[in-house]
Design an enzyme around this catalytic site. Structure first.
Site, PDB file in Angstrom:
ATOM      1  N   HIS A   1      13.869   1.639  24.064  1.00 21.44           N
ATOM      2  CA  HIS A   1      15.267   1.264  23.587  1.00 21.44           C
ATOM      3  C   HIS A   1      16.217   1.459  24.780  1.00 21.44           C
ATOM      4  O   HIS A   1      17.442   1.372  24.879  1.00 21.44           O
ATOM      5  CB  HIS A   1      15.815   2.004  22.584  1.00 21.44           C
TER       6      HIS A   1
ATOM      7  N   CYS B   1      24.294  -4.088  34.507  1.00 21.71           N
ATOM      8  CA  CYS B   1      25.063  -5.244  34.300  1.00 21.71           C
ATOM      9  C   CYS B   1      24.021  -6.066  33.090  1.00 21.71           C
ATOM     10  O   CYS B   1      22.819  -6.359  33.250  1.00 21.71           O
ATOM     11  CB  CYS B   1      24.960  -5.892  35.528  1.00 21.71           C
TER      12      CYS B   1
ATOM     13  N   PHE C   1      20.420   9.134  15.402  1.00 24.84           N
ATOM     14  CA  PHE C   1      21.411   8.310  15.254  1.00 24.84           C
ATOM     15  C   PHE C   1      21.190   7.332  13.959  1.00 24.84           C
ATOM     16  O   PHE C   1      22.224   7.007  13.391  1.00 24.84           O
ATOM     17  CB  PHE C   1      21.378   7.069  16.301  1.00 24.84           C
TER      18      PHE C   1
ATOM     19  N   THR D   1      16.250  16.470  18.896  1.00 22.37           N
ATOM     20  CA  THR D   1      17.215  17.122  17.791  1.00 22.37           C
ATOM     21  C   THR D   1      17.082  18.680  18.348  1.00 22.37           C
ATOM     22  O   THR D   1      18.255  19.280  18.383  1.00 22.37           O
ATOM     23  CB  THR D   1      16.873  16.917  16.491  1.00 22.37           C
TER      24      THR D   1
ATOM     25  N   ALA E   1      13.300  10.475  17.944  1.00 19.29           N
ATOM     26  CA  ALA E   1      14.658  11.287  17.958  1.00 19.29           C
ATOM     27  C   ALA E   1      14.097  12.677  17.515  1.00 19.29           C
ATOM     28  O   ALA E   1      14.834  13.639  17.977  1.00 19.29           O
ATOM     29  CB  ALA E   1      15.374  10.577  16.723  1.00 19.29           C
TER      30      ALA E   1
ATOM     31  N   ASN F   1       5.329  15.966  13.203  1.00 19.25           N
ATOM     32  CA  ASN F   1       6.669  15.522  12.606  1.00 19.25           C
ATOM     33  C   ASN F   1       6.923  16.594  11.480  1.00 19.25           C
ATOM     34  O   ASN F   1       6.145  16.974  10.809  1.00 19.25           O
ATOM     35  CB  ASN F   1       6.751  14.139  12.057  1.00 19.25           C
TER      36      ASN F   1
HETATM   37 ZN    ZN Z   1      25.496  -8.386  37.547  1.00 20.74          ZN
END
Ligand code: ZN
Length: 267
Positions: free
Chosen positions: A127, A135, A41, A34, A30, A226
């Protein structure tokens, strides 16, 4: 945060390290987004501190939860649609163009690496992605622009025109199984890489936190960028605590384009 002098010398150390490596990958969380206005989140100000997460089983079984789930996604849609890559995403694409980066593995669902120019097949989205809809049964892909108008016409959530399954933005929801293909690819790529640059991830949640460990255990080097200390700082060969965008830009500017390596194709 490192002071300027330490940060500068650490950036030079990263540049020297990358020049000696052939198979380089990035792993992003994340913290790289930013600066593009995408909220973290799970952070202290994160969405999940304000809203109760909706489990996949509720989306499937309970019409009210399903409607609430979609309403939240629709509310967040304009922010996602309008987000633009920042200099961190652009610098990674620059490294890719200069043949200093082969893959990006990301925890993010915002599609900003691709918007910065990275080809789809060079980005592993652990993710899933919020940038399209899929679907839940047959994985058929739908675009937001085609699905949004359906909500105005009908009161229920849309279903797949192929198999009748429920449609949902193509992210991993709470209670949903991991994406097997992406997880295996990330593992394979992390094992084969001889350097990994970790950006904007606290590296505290497994299995994601295990990705740089995999590279390290297979003899590769680990660079961590970081703002805050991470759960894996002790395995880092280079550790840079500071703003990801500026640091990545300095690294990308510090290398010249090199010839395409044969290994790149085999990776
Ligand atoms: Zn489907």
């Amino acid at each position: 945060m490192n002071n300027d002098k330490t940060l500068h010398s650490e950036i030079n150390k990263v540049i020297t390290l990358l020049k000696a490596k052939k198979s380089i990958i990035a792993f992003t969380g994340a913290g790289i987004s930013t600066e593009s206005g995408i909220p973290d989140f799970r952070g202290p100000q994160g969405v999940w501190k304000k809203y109760r997460p909706i489990e996949l089983s509720e989306v499937l079984q309970d019409p009210e939860s399903r409607a609430l789930y979609w309403q939240r996604k629709i509310d967040m849609y304009p922010q996602m649609k309008n987000a633009v890559p920042n200099k961190g995403h652009l610098a990674l694409f620059e490294l890719y163009k200069k043949n200093f980066l082969q893959y990006v593995i990301t925890q993010n669902i915002d599609g900003l690496h691709q918007r910065a120019g990275m080809p789809d097949d060079r980005v592993i989205e652990l993710h899933g992605s919020n940038t399209y809809i899929a679907c839940l049964d047959c994985r058929k892909r739908y675009e937001w622009e085609d699905i949004l108008p359906l909500f105005e016409k009908q009161s229920t959530s849309p279903k797949c025109d192929e198999c009748g399954g429920w449609l949902k933005p193509a992210t991993i929801s709470f209670g949903q199984a991991i994406l097997e293909y992406e997880t295996n690819e990330a593992e394979r790529i992390a094992s084969a890489a001889d350097a990994i640059i970790v950006i904007g991830s606290s590296l505290q949640v497994y299995p994601a936190a295990g990705i740089p460990v995999t590279t390290k255990m297979n003899g590769g080097s680990v660079v961590i960028i970081n703002m805050e200390p991470t759960g894996q700082d002790e395995i880092a060969d280079c550790l840079l605590h500071g703003p990801a965008g500026d640091i990545l830009q300095a690294i990308a500017e510090g290398v010249d384009e090199r010839a395409i390596l044969k290994k790149k194709r085999e990776f």
